[in-house]
Design a protein around this motif. Structure first.
Motif, PDB file in Angstrom:
ATOM      1  N   ALA A 213     -44.233 -29.913  14.438  1.00 19.58           N
ATOM      2  CA  ALA A 213     -44.883 -29.938  15.749  1.00 19.58           C
ATOM      3  C   ALA A 213     -43.857 -29.765  16.866  1.00 19.58           C
ATOM      4  O   ALA A 213     -44.098 -29.031  17.833  1.00 19.58           O
ATOM      5  N   ARG A 214     -42.699 -30.409  16.729  1.00 20.16           N
ATOM      6  CA  ARG A 214     -41.669 -30.291  17.762  1.00 20.16           C
ATOM      7  C   ARG A 214     -41.103 -28.865  17.819  1.00 20.16           C
ATOM      8  O   ARG A 214     -40.911 -28.314  18.905  1.00 20.16           O
TER       9      ARG A 214
ATOM     10  N   GLN B 108     -42.641 -26.178  16.985  1.00 18.29           N
ATOM     11  CA  GLN B 108     -43.691 -25.338  17.571  1.00 18.29           C
ATOM     12  C   GLN B 108     -43.755 -25.556  19.084  1.00 18.29           C
ATOM     13  O   GLN B 108     -43.885 -24.601  19.853  1.00 18.29           O
ATOM     14  N   GLU B 109     -43.657 -26.809  19.519  1.00 16.03           N
ATOM     15  CA  GLU B 109     -43.671 -27.123  20.948  1.00 16.03           C
ATOM     16  C   GLU B 109     -42.537 -26.406  21.687  1.00 16.03           C
ATOM     17  O   GLU B 109     -42.714 -25.901  22.789  1.00 16.03           O
TER      18      GLU B 109
END
Length: 118
Positions: free
Chosen positions: A91-92, A94-95
């Protein structure tokens, strides 16, 4: 570039920890990582390098906490290491819109890794 991470580890320290707490290996490494290390004469060298990669990726992504099973070191057909991310690590990345690159090394005594989130 979003971040760079570096980690070094005394291989014997990890080997001692794994000897004292055998279940620790399952909390730090994927089945694939454990299987890969088991094919070598001194698995601890390869596990230590992979642990360093997990720490380095955590730093490169700016994560607060190491989640070792969310960062798996894999090898391509030519033997080059890369990482597969899951959970908060994925997720990080991708962020940030980042791809994470990693390199590993070890001597008889020390293991190390560098990760770049670019």
């Amino acid at each position: 570039m979003h971040g760079v991470g570096l980690d070094l580890l005394d291989i014997a320290r990890l080997e001692r920890a794994l000897e004292r707490r055998p279940r620790l290996a399952g909390r730090l490494f994927s089945d694939g990582e454990l299987a890969y290390a088991a094919t070598h004469a001194r698995p601890g060298q390869h596990l230590a390098a992979r642990f360093c990669a997990k720490e380095a990726v955590t730093k490169a992504l700016g994560l607060d906490v190491l989640r070792p099973l969310e960062i798996e070191v894999v090898r391509d057909a030519a033997g080059r290491p890369s990482v597969e991310l899951a959970g908060a690590a994925a997720a990080r990345a991708q962020e940030l819109g980042a791809t994470v690159l990693v390199t590993l090394t070890h001597t008889a005594v020390t293991a190390g890794a560098v990760a770049v989130a670019a």
